[in-house]
Scaffold this motif. Structure first.
Motif, PDB file in Angstrom:
ATOM      1  N   ALA A   1      32.462  17.638  46.692  1.00  0.00           N
ATOM      2  CA  ALA A   1      31.427  17.623  45.660  1.00  0.00           C
ATOM      3  C   ALA A   1      30.861  16.219  45.535  1.00  0.00           C
ATOM      4  O   ALA A   1      31.483  15.241  45.966  1.00  0.00           O
ATOM      5  CB  ALA A   1      31.999  18.072  44.320  1.00  0.00           C
TER       6      ALA A   1
ATOM      7  N   CYS B   1      26.159  21.243  48.507  1.00  0.00           N
ATOM      8  CA  CYS B   1      27.158  20.437  47.804  1.00  0.00           C
ATOM      9  C   CYS B   1      26.860  20.378  46.305  1.00  0.00           C
ATOM     10  O   CYS B   1      25.801  19.897  45.899  1.00  0.00           O
ATOM     11  CB  CYS B   1      27.167  19.031  48.393  1.00  0.00           C
ATOM     12  SG  CYS B   1      28.486  17.994  47.791  1.00  0.00           S
ATOM     13  N   PRO B   2      27.783  20.842  45.474  1.00  0.00           N
ATOM     14  CA  PRO B   2      27.545  20.776  44.037  1.00  0.00           C
ATOM     15  C   PRO B   2      27.600  19.334  43.533  1.00  0.00           C
ATOM     16  O   PRO B   2      28.362  18.514  44.048  1.00  0.00           O
ATOM     17  CB  PRO B   2      28.696  21.608  43.446  1.00  0.00           C
ATOM     18  CG  PRO B   2      29.770  21.547  44.474  1.00  0.00           C
ATOM     19  CD  PRO B   2      29.075  21.435  45.796  1.00  0.00           C
TER      20      PRO B   2
ATOM     21  N   TYR C   1      27.618  20.454  35.349  1.00  0.00           N
ATOM     22  CA  TYR C   1      26.996  20.747  36.643  1.00  0.00           C
ATOM     23  C   TYR C   1      25.530  20.347  36.603  1.00  0.00           C
ATOM     24  O   TYR C   1      24.811  20.656  35.655  1.00  0.00           O
ATOM     25  CB  TYR C   1      27.139  22.238  36.969  1.00  0.00           C
ATOM     26  CG  TYR C   1      26.425  22.666  38.224  1.00  0.00           C
ATOM     27  CD1 TYR C   1      26.986  22.439  39.471  1.00  0.00           C
ATOM     28  CD2 TYR C   1      25.185  23.287  38.157  1.00  0.00           C
ATOM     29  CE1 TYR C   1      26.331  22.821  40.635  1.00  0.00           C
ATOM     30  CE2 TYR C   1      24.528  23.679  39.310  1.00  0.00           C
ATOM     31  CZ  TYR C   1      25.104  23.449  40.540  1.00  0.00           C
ATOM     32  OH  TYR C   1      24.451  23.828  41.682  1.00  0.00           O
TER      33      TYR C   1
ATOM     34  N   ARG D   1      34.562  18.598  36.636  1.00  0.00           N
ATOM     35  CA  ARG D   1      33.983  19.766  37.307  1.00  0.00           C
ATOM     36  C   ARG D   1      34.000  21.012  36.430  1.00  0.00           C
ATOM     37  O   ARG D   1      34.008  22.126  36.932  1.00  0.00           O
ATOM     38  CB  ARG D   1      34.694  20.074  38.617  1.00  0.00           C
ATOM     39  CG  ARG D   1      34.565  18.982  39.636  1.00  0.00           C
ATOM     40  CD  ARG D   1      34.972  19.522  40.954  1.00  0.00           C
ATOM     41  NE  ARG D   1      35.110  18.469  41.933  1.00  0.00           N
ATOM     42  CZ  ARG D   1      35.199  18.687  43.217  1.00  0.00           C
ATOM     43  NH1 ARG D   1      35.169  19.903  43.685  1.00  0.00           N
ATOM     44  NH2 ARG D   1      35.338  17.703  44.045  1.00  0.00           N
TER      45      ARG D   1
ATOM     46  N   TYR E   1      28.205  17.110  40.085  1.00  0.00           N
ATOM     47  CA  TYR E   1      28.745  17.141  38.722  1.00  0.00           C
ATOM     48  C   TYR E   1      28.579  15.771  38.084  1.00  0.00           C
ATOM     49  O   TYR E   1      28.606  14.752  38.767  1.00  0.00           O
ATOM     50  CB  TYR E   1      30.234  17.512  38.729  1.00  0.00           C
ATOM     51  CG  TYR E   1      30.507  18.888  39.264  1.00  0.00           C
ATOM     52  CD1 TYR E   1      30.390  20.007  38.448  1.00  0.00           C
ATOM     53  CD2 TYR E   1      30.875  19.075  40.586  1.00  0.00           C
ATOM     54  CE1 TYR E   1      30.632  21.275  38.943  1.00  0.00           C
ATOM     55  CE2 TYR E   1      31.120  20.350  41.092  1.00  0.00           C
ATOM     56  CZ  TYR E   1      30.996  21.436  40.264  1.00  0.00           C
ATOM     57  OH  TYR E   1      31.232  22.687  40.755  1.00  0.00           O
TER      58      TYR E   1
END
Length: 179
Positions: free
Chosen positions: A172, A130-131, A151, A138, A133
């Motif tokens: 995210a 899972c990114p 990020y 984003r 931010y």
């Protein structure tokens, strides 16, 4: 809430977090959203582990554990973080996995996550990378340090679904929702 009001509110919370840290001791759980440049904090965590265990920092990365309860004291290695919000999904504490969002629920709080430094870390099965931010945008640019301005990192969140399921939903983790 206006942009300026949100910014001032956030600034007050940041200074309170840092003042408590200075006055009382290193916290058991760090408010990751309170750092202007969280990548530096995470790099420092890896450096501390590398020095303590006399290993090359290039061989270390984080493993992750979502905690049911905040720890009473800080772990001997790594760090625990709080302050992240899930977009596009929710954490289901009953099953201990990422789950579908409830109706009309855009963002949900993510529980405390323990970032555990690990030598030669391999991505385990059954996780969604899972990114994370800083903002809902984003998007970011590369700063002079080579890091993105938005990020932060990818956190391996336990999941019963394959990664493409969550990627299609745009799932995210976000540090700040206000601005």
């Amino acid at each position: 809430m206006s942009f300026v009001a949100a910014w001032v509110s956030d600034l007050k919370a940041r200074t309170q977090f840092l003042n408590t840290w200075v006055a009382e001791a290193i916290p058991a759980v760090f408010w990751i959203s309170g750092f202007y440049f969280p990548q530096a904090f995470l790099t420092g965590t890896l450096q501390n582990y590398a020095r303590k265990h006399v290993v090359s920092i290039d061989t270390i990365n984080f493993a992750f554990k979502v905690l049911a309860q905040p720890p009473p004291k800080r772990p001997s290695d790594g760090c625990c973080i709080r302050g992240l919000f899930l977009e596009g999904a929710r954490w289901n504490p009953q099953i201990g996995f990422l789950d579908e969002s409830n109706p009309k629920e855009l963002y949900t709080d993510m529980p405390v996550i323990w970032l555990i430094p690990e030598e030669n870390h391999k991505k385990p099965s059954g996780v969604y990378e899972c990114p994370v931010y800083k903002t809902l945008t984003r998007a970011g640019t590369l700063s002079t340090t080579g890091h993105s301005t938005n990020y932060v990192l990818a956190i391996e969140v336990p999941s019963r679904e394959a990664e493409p399921h969550w990627i299609k939903r745009g799932v995210a983790l976000i540090c700040a929702l206000d601005y």
